[in-house]
Scaffold this motif. Structure first.
Motif, PDB file in Angstrom:
ATOM      1  N   VAL A   1       0.792  -1.227   0.000  1.00  0.00           N
ATOM      2  CA  VAL A   1       0.000   0.000   0.000  1.00  0.00           C
ATOM      3  C   VAL A   1       0.825   1.276   0.000  1.00  0.00           C
ATOM      4  CG1 VAL A   1      -0.243   0.345   2.499  1.00  0.00           C
ATOM      5  CG2 VAL A   1      -2.151   0.899   0.973  1.00  0.00           C
ATOM      6  N   HIS A   2       2.101   1.225   0.420  1.00  0.00           N
ATOM      7  CA  HIS A   2       2.826   2.490   0.601  1.00  0.00           C
ATOM      8  C   HIS A   2       3.035   3.274  -0.692  1.00  0.00           C
ATOM      9  CE1 HIS A   2       6.608   0.501  -0.687  1.00  0.00           C
ATOM     10  NE2 HIS A   2       7.032   1.720  -0.908  1.00  0.00           N
ATOM     11  N   PRO A   3       3.298   2.650  -1.867  1.00  0.00           N
ATOM     12  CA  PRO A   3       3.435   3.476  -3.071  1.00  0.00           C
ATOM     13  C   PRO A   3       2.144   4.219  -3.421  1.00  0.00           C
ATOM     14  CG  PRO A   3       4.359   1.289  -3.430  1.00  0.00           C
ATOM     15  CD  PRO A   3       3.578   1.229  -2.168  1.00  0.00           C
ATOM     16  N   ILE A   4       1.017   3.601  -3.145  1.00  0.00           N
ATOM     17  CA  ILE A   4      -0.268   4.259  -3.418  1.00  0.00           C
ATOM     18  C   ILE A   4      -0.429   5.477  -2.525  1.00  0.00           C
ATOM     19  CG2 ILE A   4      -2.766   3.949  -3.440  1.00  0.00           C
ATOM     20  CD1 ILE A   4      -2.281   0.956  -3.836  1.00  0.00           C
ATOM     21  N   LEU A   5      -0.125   5.321  -1.256  1.00  0.00           N
ATOM     22  CA  LEU A   5      -0.250   6.441  -0.316  1.00  0.00           C
ATOM     23  C   LEU A   5       0.719   7.562  -0.646  1.00  0.00           C
ATOM     24  CD1 LEU A   5      -0.626   4.431   3.021  1.00  0.00           C
ATOM     25  CD2 LEU A   5      -2.429   5.452   1.628  1.00  0.00           C
TER      26      LEU A   5
ATOM     27  N   HIS B   1       9.059  14.133   6.151  1.00  0.00           N
ATOM     28  CA  HIS B   1       8.127  13.456   5.236  1.00  0.00           C
ATOM     29  C   HIS B   1       8.305  11.938   5.297  1.00  0.00           C
ATOM     30  CE1 HIS B   1       6.318  16.970   3.532  1.00  0.00           C
ATOM     31  NE2 HIS B   1       7.459  17.463   3.093  1.00  0.00           N
ATOM     32  N   PHE B   2       9.537  11.496   5.517  1.00  0.00           N
ATOM     33  CA  PHE B   2       9.801  10.067   5.623  1.00  0.00           C
ATOM     34  C   PHE B   2       9.113   9.477   6.850  1.00  0.00           C
ATOM     35  CE2 PHE B   2      12.709   7.064   7.853  1.00  0.00           C
ATOM     36  CZ  PHE B   2      12.430   5.940   7.093  1.00  0.00           C
ATOM     37  N   ILE B   3       9.229  10.143   7.989  1.00  0.00           N
ATOM     38  CA  ILE B   3       8.577   9.664   9.217  1.00  0.00           C
ATOM     39  C   ILE B   3       7.063   9.605   9.006  1.00  0.00           C
ATOM     40  CG2 ILE B   3       8.139  10.146  11.639  1.00  0.00           C
ATOM     41  CD1 ILE B   3      10.971   9.173  11.038  1.00  0.00           C
ATOM     42  N   GLU B   4       6.524  10.637   8.376  1.00  0.00           N
ATOM     43  CA  GLU B   4       5.085  10.648   8.088  1.00  0.00           C
ATOM     44  C   GLU B   4       4.704   9.482   7.185  1.00  0.00           C
ATOM     45  OE1 GLU B   4       4.639  14.421   6.272  1.00  0.00           O
ATOM     46  OE2 GLU B   4       4.535  15.546   8.154  1.00  0.00           O
ATOM     47  N   ALA B   5       5.514   9.227   6.150  1.00  0.00           N
ATOM     48  CA  ALA B   5       5.214   8.156   5.195  1.00  0.00           C
ATOM     49  C   ALA B   5       5.247   6.791   5.871  1.00  0.00           C
ATOM     50  CB  ALA B   5       6.200   8.203   4.035  1.00  0.00           C
TER      51      ALA B   5
ATOM     52  N   PHE C   1       0.216   2.227   9.427  1.00  0.00           N
ATOM     53  CA  PHE C   1      -1.150   2.308   9.957  1.00  0.00           C
ATOM     54  C   PHE C   1      -2.130   1.702   8.954  1.00  0.00           C
ATOM     55  CE2 PHE C   1      -5.222   4.523  10.422  1.00  0.00           C
ATOM     56  CZ  PHE C   1      -5.508   4.225  11.748  1.00  0.00           C
ATOM     57  N   ALA C   2      -1.968   2.065   7.673  1.00  0.00           N
ATOM     58  CA  ALA C   2      -2.823   1.471   6.637  1.00  0.00           C
ATOM     59  C   ALA C   2      -2.594  -0.030   6.545  1.00  0.00           C
ATOM     60  CB  ALA C   2      -2.539   2.144   5.289  1.00  0.00           C
ATOM     61  N   ALA C   3      -1.336  -0.470   6.700  1.00  0.00           N
ATOM     62  CA  ALA C   3      -1.029  -1.898   6.648  1.00  0.00           C
ATOM     63  C   ALA C   3      -1.726  -2.642   7.778  1.00  0.00           C
ATOM     64  CB  ALA C   3       0.478  -2.107   6.721  1.00  0.00           C
ATOM     65  N   LEU C   4      -1.800  -2.028   8.959  1.00  0.00           N
ATOM     66  CA  LEU C   4      -2.483  -2.661  10.091  1.00  0.00           C
ATOM     67  C   LEU C   4      -3.971  -2.836   9.790  1.00  0.00           C
ATOM     68  CD1 LEU C   4      -2.462  -3.715  12.994  1.00  0.00           C
ATOM     69  CD2 LEU C   4      -2.781  -1.349  13.763  1.00  0.00           C
ATOM     70  N   ILE C   5      -4.588  -1.812   9.208  1.00  0.00           N
ATOM     71  CA  ILE C   5      -6.007  -1.911   8.850  1.00  0.00           C
ATOM     72  C   ILE C   5      -6.223  -3.034   7.848  1.00  0.00           C
ATOM     73  CG2 ILE C   5      -7.961  -0.681   7.851  1.00  0.00           C
ATOM     74  CD1 ILE C   5      -7.068   0.367  10.589  1.00  0.00           C
TER      75      ILE C   5
END
Length: 822
Positions: free
Chosen positions: A727-731, A754-758, A764-768
């Motif tokens: 999911v991270h490239p999409i975000l 920005h890296f910490i935010e990413a 968080f999205a991965a956990l969901i």
């Protein structure tokens, strides 16, 4: 009024001398040609940079546009009427009637406003003033249209080609245009104009000749057709010449706007006597009914599916927490006796699945350092992708200076060499698969020799691996092409996968997307890794396992020969095509044009990328072979001398693989021998380094490194890394494309924030996603194959939750954990 403005207006609507509004005939002379300038002009000769966008011509058009607005405000009716004549001229183009009507309404409103301004000048009574002001106020919206258009920004010398205007101002425009109550609504469009390859701005950045080479070039020298480069007539599509924001009526399609833009720049080209633009593409944003989510059947299906999963998550969690917990306290809960519906409901229990994710208790069958290695490698990839997607989105107003200066800094090699982290996951995949397999073969001896040669057994293994990977893959892909396309808006926003996954999804689900249609329609391009990894498990893994099981010396020889063959194949391909030693930016930006070919021929090819996977297989086997007498332990103490040698060599190779191309990145030049050395030893050296770190930390020879990698916080993060990978490239693309204004590179601290935010958002999205799809799928897969019944009973006796997925040692042989990456 500037002469160039008048020339443009006369060009769009030529008049005879007797019809001209002007007393003097205006000619386009040499002085104007000089003023217009060339498309690309050399700048900063002392630092070997080139001005990407010397856009004097387009700047003059902007000035003309502003002069036209001034003419409306000043009441210059005769000049304002030229806008209507231009619209009349557009009737000859293939533009829809509704669009032309609204354009005519815009220009007619401008004429009316100018007329009222002129009347105001002659108005001397109090009776006419309120009426005129009322009429002017009713047409004040035309200035919002003009104001929302793209303007010349600052930072032109830094290659700022983002003349985006105001998205918000344009989209707020909605005025009644007739007595039927119909509205003239603003629609934001972004036009991308591409130059010809002869004006490629990258070829002059970082020139290999002497700094004063241009001093000896005659700018007036003409090149004969025979001497012209045939590529000069092609389009340079890596970086647009100009990104120009337009505020148009929403009745205009992207095709209509493209026709009008071409109509405009063809006139500019006629003025200067030279073709400047080879192609133009237009993206328009509006709120038409057909663009709503309700009009997309696939998006509605995705919404229903997501709602169903959330409902199952809620009810499963409530049932587990309220009913099952109470039954467990009373000792009346028997998981195996529950109907299938209850088991399915419990599979979605966030209460249970989240507990399992957060569990950090170390078990005898757990290699704790792998969680840290997995998370840190994923973080490295996110760091590299963050920089890549910001640059690739072309929404940066200082892109070219950043690309030029970025490789000059030593520490940035960590970012540009982030693709090395992919090899960490290839290694982990091979190591875990081999470790789990030979733990059964050599320690438990529960598998007979004939079983290892069974075709049917291997087919079951392939099926189980496919079923463990694919459901989550399909879920993210579905969300990507449906709901994620509606999550944002703005001048730079566009669907992340506009068409690719809609046409080539089947290639991805066959795990062939690194071979098939990758040059035509790319779907979730970063999932080339999954195709490689699956192919390794289907083709290489059986060969390695069987050869090691029958004779470990033969097995080692087979592994070594495959690594050597892969390295030779890579070297041959790189030499033939003169590819760079690694996919990284250098001071010479011409390398950008080779990276696409490098990607297709080298980067995603399994026969090139198999080295780390094989190294992982060797390490996984070694850990079991050296400790086969220790049933529940893989501790193997080395002498301090051997450990020191291993750490020294691995550190040198690791640093070389990351920083060995710094001089090449800084200058863009590299000797052939150094290039060959890095091709042979760069990635292979990194594979050895990561192999040693894993082996040393797993067998009790890691010291401080083991404590760092086994840090308990890494355990839950490592468990959901596969979701973060997907999911991270999409975000990253969503956040990069959702900005209302261009991004501006400043300091390393900016990128770090920005890296910490990413990382936080990705995990968080991965956990969901783990709670909605991955964890339930693990349980369903176990139920399907019946491999969870005995381990579940055992865990229940130990007080462990029977609905939890099996641990590594409880999984069927030769089934490795998912590992996600690039």
């Amino acid at each position: 009024m500037s002469r160039l403005l008048l020339l443009l207006l006369l060009l769009f609507h030529p008049s005879t001398p007797s019809d001209s509004l002007f007393d003097d005939e205006i000619e386009f002379d040499e002085e104007d040609i000089s003023h217009a300038g060339s498309l690309f002009t050399n700048l900063f000769a002392d630092s070997k940079q080139q001005l990407i966008l010397d856009l004097d011509i387009f700047r003059s058009i902007i000035n003309a546009h502003m002069e036209y607005g001034n003419a409306i405000q000043e009441g210059n009716v005769e000049l304002v009427k030229y806008g209507m004549k231009i619209v009349e001229k557009m009737k000859e183009l293939d533009i829809s009637a509704g669009c032309l009507a609204d354009m005519f309404h815009l220009t007619w409103s401008a004429v009316e406003y100018a007329t009222y301004v002129e009347e105001t000048k002659n108005c001397t009574t109090c009776q006419c003033t309120p009426y005129v002001h009322q009429k002017k106020n009713e047409r004040q919206w035309i200035f919002n249209v003009l104001d929302a258009m793209g303007k010349m920004p600052s930072g032109l010398t830094g290659g700022n080609n983002l003349w985006v205007g105001s998205w918000t101002t344009c989209r707020k425009i909605s005025v009644v245009k007739n007595n039927q109550g119909q509205h003239w609504k603003g629609q934001y469009c972004l036009a991308h104009l591409n130059p010809y390859n002869r004006d490629n701005p990258l070829k002059s950045i970082g020139p290999s000749g002497p700094p004063d080479e241009r001093c000896f070039q005659n700018p007036n020298t003409t090149v004969s057709p025979a001497e012209e480069d045939p590529n000069d007539s092609k389009c340079f599509d890596l970086i647009p010449l100009l990104n120009f924001g337009l505020c148009m009526p929403d009745t205009c399609t992207a095709y209509d706007v493209r026709k009008m833009v071409k109509f405009g720049y063809r006139g500019v080209e006629a003025l200067v006597g030279r073709e400047l633009v080879c192609n133009v593409s237009v993206e328009c944003r509006n709120e038409r009914e057909e663009k709503e989510i309700s009009q997309s059947p696939l998006s509605m299906f995705a919404l229903v599916l997501l709602s169903f999963l959330i409902i199952m998550l809620i009810f499963g969690s409530i049932y587990d927490y309220v009913v099952v917990s109470d039954m467990k306290k009373r000792g009346t809960f028997d998981y195996n006796a529950q109907p299938l519906f209850v088991k399915s409901l419990l599979a979605f229990s966030a209460y249970n699945n989240l507990t399992k994710v957060m569990e950090t208790e170390e078990k005898g069958d757990q290699i704790s350092c792998l969680y840290g290695l997995r998370f840190l490698s994923m973080g490295w990839i996110i760091l590299g992708h963050l920089y890549y997607y910001i640059a690739r989105s072309l929404t940066t107003d200082n892109l070219i200076p950043t690309l030029v200066s970025f490789p000059q800094m030593f520490y940035t090699q960590i970012i540009v060499q982030a693709p090395l982290a992919v090899d960490s996951f290839f290694f982990l995949s091979g190591m875990l698969a081999t470790y789990i397999t030979f733990k059964k073969l050599l320690k438990d001896k529960s598998i007979k020799r004939h079983q290892i040669m069974s075709v049917g057994g291997w087919l079951v293994i392939y099926l189980r691996r496919y079923l463990r990977l694919t459901p989550m893959y399909v879920f993210v892909m579905l969300m990507n092409v449906t709901l994620f396309t509606f999550v944002s808006n703005g001048p730079f926003w566009r669907p992340i996968e506009p068409e690719g996954c809609r046409h080539t999804w089947w290639v991805n689900l066959l795990y062939l997307n690194n071979f098939v249609l990758q040059n035509v329609e790319c779907c979730m391009g970063w999932t080339w890794y999954m195709a490689n990894d699956f192919q390794f498990h289907v083709v290489l893994f059986p060969i390695i396992v069987i050869s090691l099981y029958l004779n470990k010396k033969i097995g080692y020889a087979v592994c070594g020969l495959i690594i050597v063959a892969s390295t030779v194949a890579k070297l041959v391909i790189m030499e033939i095509n003169e590819y760079p030693p690694a996919p990284l930016l250098t001071a010479k930006l011409t390398i950008v044009q080779k990276l696409d070919a490098y990607w297709n021929d080298v980067y995603v090819m399994p026969y090139i990328r198999c080295g780390p996977f094989i190294c992982g297989c060797i390490v996984g086997y070694l850990m079991i072979d050296l400790t086969r007498e220790k049933k529940n332990s893989i501790e193997y103490k080395l002498s301090w001398r051997n450990a020191a040698i291993g750490w020294t060599i691995s550190t040198i190779l690791g640093l070389y693989s990351v920083f060995g191309l710094y001089e090449y990145a800084r200058t863009g030049d590299i000797s052939n021998w150094w290039r060959i050395l890095y091709v042979v030893m760069g990635r292979n050296g990194f594979s050895f380094a990561i192999s040693w770190v894993t082996f040393a930390c797993s067998t009790g020879n890691g010291g401080l490194v083991t404590k760092i990698l086994a840090f308990k916080t890494f355990i839950p993060l490592g468990k959901i890394t596969f979701g973060a990978y997907l999911v991270h490239p999409i975000l990253l693309q969503i956040f990069n494309l959702s900005r209302p204004q261009p991004f501006h590179f400043t300091t390393f601290f900016q990128m770090f924030v920005h890296f910490i935010e990413a990382v936080f958002i990705s995990y968080f999205a991965a956990l969901i996603i783990h709670l909605l799809v991955e964890a339930p799928n693990q349980i369903f897969e176990g139920l399907l194959f019946g491999s969870l019944s005995k381990p579940r009973q055992k865990r229940e006796e130990q007080g462990r939750d029977p609905t939890a997925p099996a641990t590594e040692s409880e999984k069927a042989p030769m089934i490795s954990e998912k590992n996600g990456v690039h």
